[in-house]
Design a protein around this motif. Structure first.
Motif, PDB file in Angstrom:
ATOM      1  N   ASP A  48     -33.853 -74.729  59.169  1.00  0.00           N
ATOM      2  CA  ASP A  48     -32.606 -74.014  58.922  1.00  0.00           C
ATOM      3  C   ASP A  48     -32.794 -73.109  57.718  1.00  0.00           C
ATOM      4  OD1 ASP A  48     -29.967 -73.237  58.667  1.00  0.00           O
ATOM      5  OD2 ASP A  48     -29.456 -75.009  57.465  1.00  0.00           O
ATOM      6  N   LYS A  49     -32.739 -73.696  56.556  1.00  0.00           N
ATOM      7  CA  LYS A  49     -32.926 -72.906  55.345  1.00  0.00           C
ATOM      8  C   LYS A  49     -34.072 -73.507  54.571  1.00  0.00           C
ATOM      9  CE  LYS A  49     -28.204 -71.472  55.210  1.00  0.00           C
ATOM     10  NZ  LYS A  49     -26.868 -71.962  54.988  1.00  0.00           N
ATOM     11  N   THR A  50     -34.668 -72.723  53.716  1.00  0.00           N
ATOM     12  CA  THR A  50     -35.749 -73.271  52.925  1.00  0.00           C
ATOM     13  C   THR A  50     -35.306 -73.407  51.482  1.00  0.00           C
ATOM     14  OG1 THR A  50     -36.654 -71.091  52.447  1.00  0.00           O
ATOM     15  CG2 THR A  50     -37.529 -72.233  54.366  1.00  0.00           C
ATOM     16  N   PHE A  51     -35.813 -74.426  50.861  1.00  0.00           N
ATOM     17  CA  PHE A  51     -35.574 -74.655  49.454  1.00  0.00           C
ATOM     18  C   PHE A  51     -36.467 -73.699  48.649  1.00  0.00           C
ATOM     19  CE2 PHE A  51     -37.579 -76.332  45.796  1.00  0.00           C
ATOM     20  CZ  PHE A  51     -36.502 -76.540  44.974  1.00  0.00           C
ATOM     21  N   PRO A  52     -36.138 -73.220  47.484  1.00  0.00           N
ATOM     22  CA  PRO A  52     -34.882 -73.463  46.771  1.00  0.00           C
ATOM     23  C   PRO A  52     -33.936 -72.279  46.878  1.00  0.00           C
ATOM     24  CG  PRO A  52     -36.521 -72.633  45.244  1.00  0.00           C
ATOM     25  CD  PRO A  52     -37.120 -72.541  46.627  1.00  0.00           C
ATOM     26  N   THR A  53     -34.410 -71.234  47.566  1.00  0.00           N
ATOM     27  CA  THR A  53     -33.619 -70.014  47.576  1.00  0.00           C
ATOM     28  C   THR A  53     -32.532 -70.066  48.629  1.00  0.00           C
ATOM     29  OG1 THR A  53     -35.385 -69.160  48.954  1.00  0.00           O
ATOM     30  CG2 THR A  53     -35.382 -68.491  46.660  1.00  0.00           C
ATOM     31  N   ASN A  54     -32.596 -71.131  49.484  1.00  0.00           N
ATOM     32  CA  ASN A  54     -31.686 -71.198  50.613  1.00  0.00           C
ATOM     33  C   ASN A  54     -31.800 -69.969  51.497  1.00  0.00           C
ATOM     34  OD1 ASN A  54     -30.756 -73.704  50.358  1.00  0.00           O
ATOM     35  ND2 ASN A  54     -28.641 -73.176  49.890  1.00  0.00           N
ATOM     36  N   ASP A  55     -32.995 -69.345  51.472  1.00  0.00           N
ATOM     37  CA  ASP A  55     -33.224 -68.250  52.394  1.00  0.00           C
ATOM     38  C   ASP A  55     -33.266 -68.825  53.785  1.00  0.00           C
ATOM     39  OD1 ASP A  55     -33.354 -66.276  50.595  1.00  0.00           O
ATOM     40  OD2 ASP A  55     -35.547 -66.122  50.534  1.00  0.00           O
ATOM     41  N   CYS A  56     -32.773 -68.034  54.694  1.00  0.00           N
ATOM     42  CA  CYS A  56     -32.852 -68.397  56.091  1.00  0.00           C
ATOM     43  C   CYS A  56     -34.339 -68.507  56.437  1.00  0.00           C
ATOM     44  CB  CYS A  56     -32.165 -67.289  56.872  1.00  0.00           C
ATOM     45  SG  CYS A  56     -32.434 -67.377  58.601  1.00  0.00           S
TER      46      CYS A  56
END
Lengths: 315, 888, 59, 355
Positions: free
Chosen positions: C49-57
């Protein structure tokens, strides 16, 4: 200061005769009391037209902008600081100039004197530190130090910072002057009070731009107020537009203003426009330890960018 | 993944590349029932369906092979006790990831499988299929599960709200990556996620419900029963059997965990020459490490192929740019749904419909994913067909996606600057989730502003400039040397700038690798290679004192022993390293028997005879790491201490060796060492950060006090030596950061371009990063990153020419007052005065388009308003402001 | 070594690592064959879903 | 015409009465200066002044005046149509205007009220105004009205002339408009027989105090091109900072600029005072400026007032001698000096121009 004039004339004559300069920029006697007119002479025979007294408040650096001649210029402390800025900002070249430095003891405030009397002031004379004011049916002696222009009374650079000739021995600089008491007073106001203070301050403005034009720092080919694409400010008496003009003018002078007082002296409606620039002068001093026009080879702090400049937002 | 049904003909996911349908042979009626059906073939207008497609054997002659076959998530079906196969609400982390995803089966709506109920309580079980020899054969640590479980828990709370109860059951919390420890702390303290140190044995269904009951023992030894709505199994990574088969065929050696065997000093080389490895096949790892290895493998391949560079490549044919001069704007507006990322909040069709009404807009549509390959192709078609000459994409952020859409314009023959993005995701749907109506209005406003701006955009030209083919590597440690070696082998002159008196960096202080290799020996080999390489120039006792220029054309002043040299180079690699923390606690420095790990290494290296006389040794972990003012894990110390503990035990098997730790973080196959250590009788005692051990020299011995976490009692250990595993401290170099305009984080490590996808480079073009300056890491990872930085640098150097941006400043000499603010303020020396002898505008300012980076400093500081920033012109910005004012 | 060096590389697997290798090599002047078993590249990361830590898709 | 005597005790009452049928303007003292302002009900003009800092031209001709209004909002049925702005042309009166300033309106009228062009805003506003002059008993040292076609007791352009006779006011009605106002004020005590004589003697006394004179007699005979090319302009213009103060304060400067200003979806078309001292005054769309230097601009101002006007109307100069530009010029450029230079200019004698 009256004694300077002989020396000024002597230097001017020599410079013109020796062909070191094409013209000397100085003051001639005005047609009104407490007014001298900036003027030039190109001929050594005319040196007697040059005068010097406590009514030479106009900043002569303003008359050097983009000139191509070799010029002898008479410069008191603030003029010389603006000449430094002019050289830094490519408005004139150092080798075009012979700076005739005039140690200054301050200019008298003609508005202050005019306002002291109900009837017209017809004659003002000075001798030493005494100024004699005459009008229809009155005569009054004043102490010069009491009637100085506000900026002169707070001046700590009375001696020219840059000069080739000197019209008189250097004078003692004023010490322990609290230059920014007024700024601090305004800083202490609440935002509402400040707003109101500045609204009242600029209320009489007729947007003639005399403050801008008297200022040696304002030399843009097209001032932002005159730009039409985009039109930054409207042309009417709209208060937002007036406010914008004053704020922006002040910001354009940040780090460059020498507090010469030309703006305030020129204002036909007596607005204390230095209230804006003083604050920025103080900030430049506080934040960057900077005073304009004192260092002949260093650009003002706002003209430079270093990644190490304070400001976390850069990271 | 069994979460939802899909048709027998499918696209893997909406943004798949290539975006082509494929037939699922196992579920296709045609294949199952031998020739029946075939409806798809009849209906396909382009005749793309071909049932007779046969496998073809293609022979490729290649210079090198890189293996990155990836992994399979562990299948937990074999765990009877967790009843994964039976209980629908027991899911794997991958399945849970799909549920959270906007493109997943529930479109990101968090519901459990059995009854579509929104869960109130979710538990994560760590180490499912990892660190486990009993139920599976995977005794290694999978490295990534701790972190992804925390991420899932945090995102689950973001989706479901604060009331969701998230509990993570774990053995050791392994958040050893960059910024991971901070994330862990935030998850615990700010998001209120519960972390329970316990391996749960069984999951039982609660009769009559779909809920799940578990029993576990708390840290205080209490037995507890708790019921959860859903349980997520944090499954490990494992190598598929067919990959192991492939390796066998290729003659490649594998490790005990079936990963590809590599050496510390050649981290991406397989046992077979010319074949390299990256990704999880090289060892369990997370995305940034995979990306680093991938670049390292590319570099390794490049090193052996450099003489054949550019012999086989083909150049893409450039599309001729349409001249739009004098054309009335014809704007196309593409509004992106981004799955539900945008469409879940913003009424996308309404926005698209509204855009139709705007002046000059000739075409509008909405896309499911504007960034998908087919949408891109479609957009290019539309641009051509509708003769569009300006394009607005209302989607996500230009930071990540503008280049992609600009390329689409280029492919459609439009100048790429005739483009504007409206960010209706990050600045709208994400931040106004709870207010869809207003979010839609905002999207409309943003689109209107973008349309107004784009109408005034003009085609911009890019300048071309040569890339200086010389590289500079700052730091002569192991990472810097690896980078330099790789660059030189690929044919580039490289300078190493080392501040010390010799090459080697921290590796000089370390005894051996966890794999048993002798570091000193390997290191001297490497130093030798570097010194002998004609293309590498080593500057010792040197530092950079100033840097001018920019990507492709840097000019740095190197000061060596008081002598200054100016070096011109195209790229720079920062490998300035780190050093060991010298603590003030635990009586360090007051007794020679209390030492740091590196001091112990020194004893090993010197074969100190006193080591033989030790009866009892204590290691204390996390000294200076994972503490409030240094909130990161130093990554290397657990493995290092355990390895040293084993060494001590080898010297004297009767020695009592204790390791006092907080979490053991022997990630990946380093876990074997931990297992071995325990097998050898090394005693591990856990302490908590607020109840640290005490170290006191008392006569002959050193007394170490520690509270045993199981007994809850204070123990007193008698030790002959105490080794402190101290933190890795970056050589914080703000000056260098300023020279290259690269950022440094609060801990003092450099900040890479992208935490996941750009770990070995900076956002500043032409500047790269590797080694400890990036984050604490062991030697193999440092070497890999050195090579990766080289690889990233080579992609730039190989281009020989680069294009500058078209978004640059330009003066209007008629309005210029020649005051020189621009000349003075520009960090890139782009503005200058036109010569006094010039016919037009002598003495006025001009801007060198090649040097200008479009930063806007000159524009903002020009009092005369004589400088414009192309692409951000006053007209354009005012048009946007004017449109914005309509919203109020 | 006198043998002819071939300026191409075979990358086996089109996940994040394979893609990154392929990109680096292609941008460095080598021809790349990217081999992927499934119908599209992207590997496991595309399922996140999203990647840590930027919460980029993760997409 | 009749002369009324106004008892100083009746002063305030009369003013109150005027205000019921006129919008009344009069000098008001600010911090340091007097200016003409609209008087509030019951507010008295402060007649203890020499002259106002800014001329009263703005009472008829505001610095910024909206002519039209428009809307760009397409929801508005009248969008994109210029509509006349609302104006108030009800009767107004300026009380205390100096004779020189009153005379200036006649000069400006020549520009705004011609046979071929009539400025409706100016004319209607002018016609609505009653001018109550205030004779100068004590002119300033900068006043040169007597040689500029006016004088301290000059009646041109006035409807009433007030004279301070010490213990009382004399109000001389000059026009019917004036009489009407006196009636409205209730000032209808006819002054005793000696009043005209008294006024005449005060006038003589005042005129005698004016020592500042200009010569204008030769201006008409000079060749325009020769004056234009006279070498003294460099000297005259040197000090000038182009601030435009002189033009803004001048009662006879009439130039304006028309400008549209938008705010959001609505806007106005307005006329604003402009100044030939500003570079923007003549700048072309191309960026070229035919009056590109301050010498051009300073010369234009003086040539317009003292030569072009003279040639065009053959009746006086475009200056009433109020002296404001001299008093307020920040650099002391003095129109009297320039006027004399122009009047006495002899190109032959100046064959060798100032270097």
């Amino acid at each position: 200061m009256l004694g300077y004039i002989d020396k000024i004339r002597e230097i001017s004559k020599r410079l013109l005769d020796e062909g070191r300069v094409d013209m000397v920029v100085g003051f001639r006697k005005g047609s009104m009391p407490m007014m001298n007119e900036p003027s030039f002479i190109k001929n050594s025979g005319e040196v007697s037209k040059l005068v010097w007294d406590s009514n030479c408040g106009i900043n002569l650096a303003n008359y050097l902008t983009d000139r191509k001649e070799k010029i002898g210029v008479i410069a008191k402390g603030c003029d010389s600081r603006n000449i430094v800025t002019h050289i830094l900002e490519n408005k004139i070249k150092r080798d075009q100039l012979v700076i005739i430095g005039v140690p200054c003891k301050g200019m008298i405030d003609r508005r202050l004197i005019t306002a002291m009397f109900d009837t017209e002031v017809r004659e003002v004379n000075e001798k030493g530190d005494t100024v004699t004011v005459k009008g229809a049916g009155f005569e009054k002696k004043l102490k010069k130090s009491d009637i100085l222009q506000d900026n002169c009374s707070k001046c700590i650079h009375r001696n020219p910072v840059l000069y080739d000739e000197l019209a008189a021995p250097l004078v003692e600089e004023q010490k322990d002057i609290d230059r920014y008491a007024e700024v601090r007073r305004i800083e202490a106001m609440s935002p509402q009070e400040k707003w109101q203070y500045f609204e009242d301050l600029i209320a009489p403005c007729i947007r003639c731009y005399a403050c801008r034009n008297a200022c040696p720092l304002c030399y843009c080919p097209t001032c932002f107020v005159d730009e039409s694409r985009p039109q930054w400010v409207g042309k009417s008496q709209d208060e937002t537009d007036i406010r914008t003009f004053h704020f922006l003018r002040a910001y354009h002078c940040a780090g460059r203003c020498t507090d010469c007082g030309a703006c305030e002296r020129a204002c036909p409606v007596g607005i204390k426009v230095r209230q804006f620039t003083s604050k920025l002068n103080k900030d430049c001093l506080d934040m960057f330890g900077w005073e304009a026009g004192v260092l002949p080879d260093q650009r003002p702090p706002l003209d430079t960018f270093k990644p190490a400049d304070p400001g976390d937002f850069i990271k | 993944m069994g979460l939802a049904k899909r048709k027998a003909i499918y696209v893997q996911y909406a943004q798949a590349v290539p975006l082509k349908y494929t037939i699922d042979k196992a579920n296709c009626i045609y294949f199952i029932k031998k020739g029946k059906c075939g409806a798809c073939k009849k209906i396909c207008p382009t005749g793309a369906v071909d049932f007779d497609q046969k496998e073809e054997i293609v022979t490729l002659n290649v210079g090198s092979v890189i293996l990155s076959p990836g992994f399979a998530p562990f299948d937990p079906t074999v765990f009877d006790a967790y009843q994964y196969a039976k209980l629908p609400n027991v899911v794997t982390a991958m399945e849970f990831e799909r549920v959270l995803s906007a493109s997943g089966p529930t479109m990101g709506h968090l519901v459990r499988a059995s009854d579509q109920k929104e869960p109130k309580k979710i538990a994560w079980f760590q180490c499912v299929g990892s660190r486990d020899m009993n139920k599976c054969d995977n005794s290694y640590c999978s490295s990534v599960c701790c972190m992804y479980a925390i991420k899932e828990a945090v995102i689950a709370k973001e989706h479901a709200g604060k009331d969701l109860d998230c509990a993570v059951f774990f053995m050791d919390m392994r958040t050893h990556g960059k910024e991971f420890e901070r994330f862990y702390t935030t998850a615990k303290d700010k998001h209120g996620i519960r972390f329970i140190r316990c391996r749960v044995h069984t999951i039982n269904p609660v009769a009559g419900t779909d809920d799940l009951e578990i029993r576990y023992i708390t840290e205080t030894g209490e037995l507890k029963t708790e019921i959860f709505d859903q349980i997520v199994l944090s499954v490990g990574l494992q190598i598929k059997p067919e990959i192991a088969e492939l390796a066998k065929r290729l003659g490649i050696e594998l490790t005990e965990g079936r990963f590809c065997k590599t050496e510390t000093f050649e981290p991406v080389a397989t046992s077979r020459e010319g074949i390299f490895v990256c990704g999880v096949f090289q060892g369990p790892k997370d995305i940034p490490q995979a990306v680093i290895d991938a670049s390292a493998a590319a570099s390794a391949a490049g090193e052996i192929l450099s003489e054949a560079r550019n012999t086989l490549i083909k150049h893409k044919e450039a599309v001729t740019e349409t001249n739009i001069t004098g054309e009335r704007p014809r704007i196309g507006v593409f509004v992106c749904r981004c799955g539900i990322n945008i469409a879940g909040v913003v009424d996308v069709p309404k926005v698209a419909e509204y855009a139709k009404t705007l002046p000059y807009v000739e075409f509008t549509t909405d896309n499911l994913y504007s960034c998908s390959q087919d949408t891109q192709e479609n957009m290019a078609q539309i641009i051509k067909k509708e003769r569009l000459n300006r394009v607005v994409v209302a989607a996500c952020t230009p930071k990540t996606h503008e280049p992609l859409f600009q390329e689409t314009l280029t492919n459609a023959g439009l100048n790429k600057y005739l483009f504007e993005m409206a960010n209706i995701r990050n600045q709208d749907s994400w931040v106004h989730k709870s207010n869809p109506e207003l979010a839609t209005e905002k999207a409309i406003d943003l689109v209107r502003m973008a349309v107004a701006k784009v109408a005034l955009m003009e085609p911009l030209k890019e300048a071309e400039l040569e890339v200086n083919q010389t590289a500079v590597v700052i730091g002569g440690g192991i990472a810097g040397m690896s980078a330099a070696k790789s660059l030189a082998k690929q044919g580039y002159e490289t300078h190493i700038i080392e501040k010390g008196k010799c090459l080697g960096g921290q590796a000089l202080n370390i005894f051996r690798t966890p794999k048993g290799e002798d570091i000193a020996e390997k290191l001297s080999g490497l130093v030798d290679e570097i010194t002998k390489d004609q293309k590498i120039h080593v500057h010792l006792d040197s530092a950079i004192t100033s840097v001018d220029g920019f990507v492709g054309n840097f000019k740095s002043t190197i000061s060596s022993n008081g002598k200054n040299d100016v070096l011109e180079h195209g790229i720079a690699i920062i490998a300035t390293g780190a050093s060991a923390f010298k603590p003030s606690e635990y009586n360090y420095g007051k007794d020679p028997r209390i030492m740091t790990s590196l001091e112990l290494d020194k004893k090993f290296m010197e074969k100190d005879p006193s080591l033989k006389k030790i009866d009892s040794a204590v290691f204390i972990q996390c000294v200076g790491s994972r503490e409030p003012d240094r909130l990161y894990c130093s990554r290397v110390c657990c493995t290092h201490s355990i390895d040293n503990a084993i060494e001590l035990k080898k010297i004297n098997p009767d020695m009592n060796v204790y390791v006092l730790y907080r979490d053991i973080r022997t990630y990946g196959e380093r876990e074997y060492l931990y297992k071995k250590a325990r097998g050898m009788g090394i005693i591990f005692i856990r302490y908590s950060v607020d109840n640290k051990p005490e170290v006191k020299p008392e006569g002959e011995k050193i007394m170490v006090g520690v509270t045993d976490h199981i007994l809850g009692r204070r123990l007193s250990l008698e030790a002959d030596i105490v080794t402190l595993a101290t933190a890795v401290i970056p050589n914080r170099d703000e000056k260098l950061a300023n020279f290259f305009k690269v950022p440094v984080n609060d801990d003092g490590f450099f900040i890479e371009r992208h935490a996941k996808l750009g770990p070995s480079e900076f956002a500043t073009d032409g500047v790269f990063l590797c080694g400890l300056a990036h984050y604490p890491k062991p030697i193999d990872e440092s070497i890999a990153q050195g090579m990766a930085a080289a690889s990233r640098a080579v992609t730039l150097l190989a281009r020989k020419k680069i294009h500058t941006s078209g978004t640059i400043a330009e003066t209007m000499p008629a309005v210029c007052s020649s005051c020189g603010v621009c000349v003075s303020i520009c960090p890139y020396s782009a503005p200058s005065f036109i010569e006094e002898t010039a016919r037009f505008f002598p003495g006025k300012a001009q801007i060198n388009p090649v040097l200008c980076k479009g930063c806007g400093l000159c524009v903002a500081s020009c009092r005369s308003g004589a400088i414009r920033l192309k692409g951000f012109d006053n007209d354009q910005i005012f048009a946007q402001i004017y449109e914005l004012s309509k919203a109020v | 070594m006198s043998h002819h060096v071939i300026g191409s590389v075979l990358v086996v697997g089109g996940g994040i690592a394979g893609m990154q290798s392929a990109l680096d090599l292609a941008n460095s002047g080598y021809y790349v064959y990217l081999l992927e078993k499934s119908p599209s590249i992207g590997g496991v990361m595309s399922q996140l879903d999203k990647t840590f830590p930027t919460n980029d898709c993760a997409m | 015409m009749k002369v009324m005597k106004i008892d100083k005790n009746d002063w305030a009452g009369g003013i109150g009465k005027i205000q019921s049928s006129y919008r009344l303007y009069g000098p008001v003292k600010g911090d340091a200066f007097h200016d003409f302002k609209a008087l509030e009900k019951g507010e008295l003009p402060d007649l203890n002044f020499l002259n106002t800092r800014i001329s009263p031209k703005s009472v008829v001709y505001p610095q910024s005046e909206i002519m039209f209004e428009y809307s760009l909002d397409e929801k508005n049925p009248d969008h994109h149509i210029m509509k006349d702005a609302a104006k108030d042309y009800s009767p107004k009166a300026i009380l205390g205007i100096r004779p020189c300033d009153a005379a200036s309106f006649l000069l400006v009228k020549r520009n705004f009220d011609t046979t071929e062009y009539k400025d409706p805003y100016w004319i209607r506003s002018y016609e609505a105004t009653t001018f109550i002059g205030y004779a100068c008993n004590n002119p300033c040292s900068t006043c040169f009205c007597t040689t500029a076609g006016s004088g301290p007791f000059n009646e041109d352009g006035l409807d009433i002339l007030l004279t301070d006779a010490g213990d009382c006011w004399y109000a001389k009605a000059i026009t019917e408009k004036g009489e009407k106002l006196l009636n409205a004020a209730g000032w209808n005590t006819i002054a005793a027989g000696g009043s005209l004589k008294k006024i005449a003697s005060l006038k003589k006394e005042a005129e005698a105090k004016i020592s500042s004179l200009v010569s204008t007699d030769q201006l008409n005979n000079k060749k325009t091109t020769e004056l234009y090319e006279a070498p003294f302009w460099e000297d005259v213009s040197f000090a000038c900072i182009n601030c435009g103060t002189c033009t803004f304060l001048c009662p006879t400067c009439w130039c304006f600029d028309i400008q549209d200003e938008n705010s959001g979806c609505s806007g106005v078309r307005m006329k604003n005072w402009d100044s030939c001292m500003f570079p923007l005054f003549t700048i072309h769309g191309t960026g070229h400026n035919p009056r590109g230097t301050k010498l051009h601009r300073v010369r234009q101002r003086f040539m317009h007032k003292l030569k072009y006007y003279v040639d065009k109307y053959e009746n006086g100069i475009q200056c009433v001698g109020c002296g404001r530009c001299i008093r307020s010029c920040p650099v002391n450029i003095d129109i009297r000096r320039v006027c004399d230079m122009m009047n006495s200019y002899d190109p032959e004698a100046c064959a060798c121009p100032v270097k």
